[in-house]
Design a protein around this motif. Structure first.
Motif, short mmCIF file in Angstrom:
data_model
loop_
_atom_site.label_atom_id
_atom_site.label_comp_id
_atom_site.label_asym_id
_atom_site.label_seq_id
_atom_site.Cartn_x
_atom_site.Cartn_y
_atom_site.Cartn_z
N PHE A 274 0.83 -1.21 0.00
CA PHE A 274 0.00 0.00 0.00
C PHE A 274 0.87 1.25 0.00
CE2 PHE A 274 -3.07 2.95 2.19
CZ PHE A 274 -4.02 2.97 1.18
N ILE A 275 1.94 1.22 0.78
CA ILE A 275 2.88 2.35 0.82
C ILE A 275 3.61 2.47 -0.51
CG2 ILE A 275 4.96 3.25 1.94
CD1 ILE A 275 4.02 1.69 4.47
N GLU B 98 -0.57 4.49 -1.83
CA GLU B 98 -1.90 4.34 -1.26
C GLU B 98 -3.01 4.27 -2.32
OE1 GLU B 98 -2.50 7.29 1.73
OE2 GLU B 98 -0.77 6.65 2.92
N LYS C 181 -8.26 2.03 -5.26
CA LYS C 181 -9.20 3.11 -5.00
C LYS C 181 -10.20 3.27 -6.13
CE LYS C 181 -6.63 5.91 -1.69
NZ LYS C 181 -6.04 7.23 -1.40
#
Length: 308
Positions: free
Chosen positions: A225-226, A230, A257
């Protein structure tokens, strides 16, 4: 292996039901009976429907019955060439894919080993369909390699590489039992073949201090995720420890997302939120921050130029 066949015929309310019992599983063929009046009074003839014709075809070709599906040859490596055989009935499924247990056949050290075959669930999995799948696998390799370098300081985690193969022979049961939850393969169908992982080994203590595999793989998800600013999260990793120096992993879920990876079970922001709601940072997560130097940041910048 000896397969037992039992054939029954039931006549109920002008319907013919043919029951085929194979290995304890019954497959039912139903056909309507159409009544047609002929010249002689009170005599009727029966017109058999496609379901009955399928049963006749099945009986005529009983000796040439193909129990398993199989693929054409594919290159596992420069020196290894295999083809995969797998059952007509899937063992697991997601909204997009079916998963079959199979075996590798051919020339190489893995001949006879178990494998996992991933198949597009509803439609024909053409070659073009799998392109983005392999691009995600490539990205997973990059993230795992960077996690090894920056957090573990050794090449410990290895991503299982899948292989693309074209369907060759189709099981006879796939041809006649499609209404019973069995996949109907297309002429140009491609599937993905990969190594089969045994049950995940959660707790195993040994010399290099990776005492909790699940915690390590959750840290890898956090790191992904980093690494992807993100925008993307790899989760539900499964791993198999093969010796004290290597752990082979595979990932079953990707959340983004924009929710653009439906074939990976993408639940969008809700999936990302759910992961971090249940996630508890561990020593490997904390090490992510302490090990992020300028070199790691440069590699992350290069990685984020990757476009899925």
């Amino acid at each position: 292996m000896l397969t037992k066949f039992v054939f029954l015929q039931l006549n109920l309310q002008k319907k013919v039901t043919h029951v085929i019992v194979i290995g304890g599983v019954d497959y039912r063929l139903q056909g309507e009976i159409e009544e047609k009046t002929v010249s002689k009074p009170k005599q009727h003839c029966v017109t058999k429907t496609s379901a009955v014709k399928k049963l006749k075809f099945f009986l005529r070709n009983l000796m040439d019955l193909n129990l398993d599906n199989s693929t054409l040859n594919f290159h596992w490596s420069d020196k290894e060439v295999y083809w995969a055989s797998f059952s007509h009935k899937s063992k697991q499924e997601t909204s997009e894919h079916l998963f079959y247990k199979g075996f590798l056949n051919g020339r190489g050290a893995r001949q006879g080993n178990r494998c996992l075959v991933r198949v597009k669930k509803d439609d024909c999995g053409e070659k073009t369909y799998w392109r983005r799948h392999f691009r995600i696998i490539d990205l997973m390799h990059q993230i795992t390699d960077l996690f090894n370098k920056s957090v573990l300081n050794e090449d410990y985690l290895k991503v299982i590489t899948p292989h693309l193969a074209q369907i060759d022979n189709v099981s006879s049961f796939n041809k006649i039992c499609t209404w019973n939850g069995v996949k109907e393969f297309g002429r140009e169908e491609f599937v993905v073949v990969e190594e089969y992982l045994d049950e995940m080994l959660d707790e195993l203590i040994y010399d290099n201090d990776y005492s909790n595999l699940s915690a390590l793989l959750e840290a890898l998800s956090h790191f992904s995720f980093i690494a992807m600013r993100e925008e993307l999260l790899f989760c539900n990793f499964h791993g198999e420890i093969r010796n004290s120096k290597e752990c082979y992993v595979t990932c079953s879920t990707v959340h983004s997302k924009k929710q653009e990876f439906q074939d990976w079970g993408d639940k969008g922001i809700a999936g990302i939120t759910n992961f971090f709601t249940q996630h508890k940072c561990n020593k490997w997560c904390r090490k992510i921050w302490s090990s992020t130097d300028n070199k790691t940041i440069e590699e992350l910048e290069k990685m984020n130029k990757y476009h899925c």
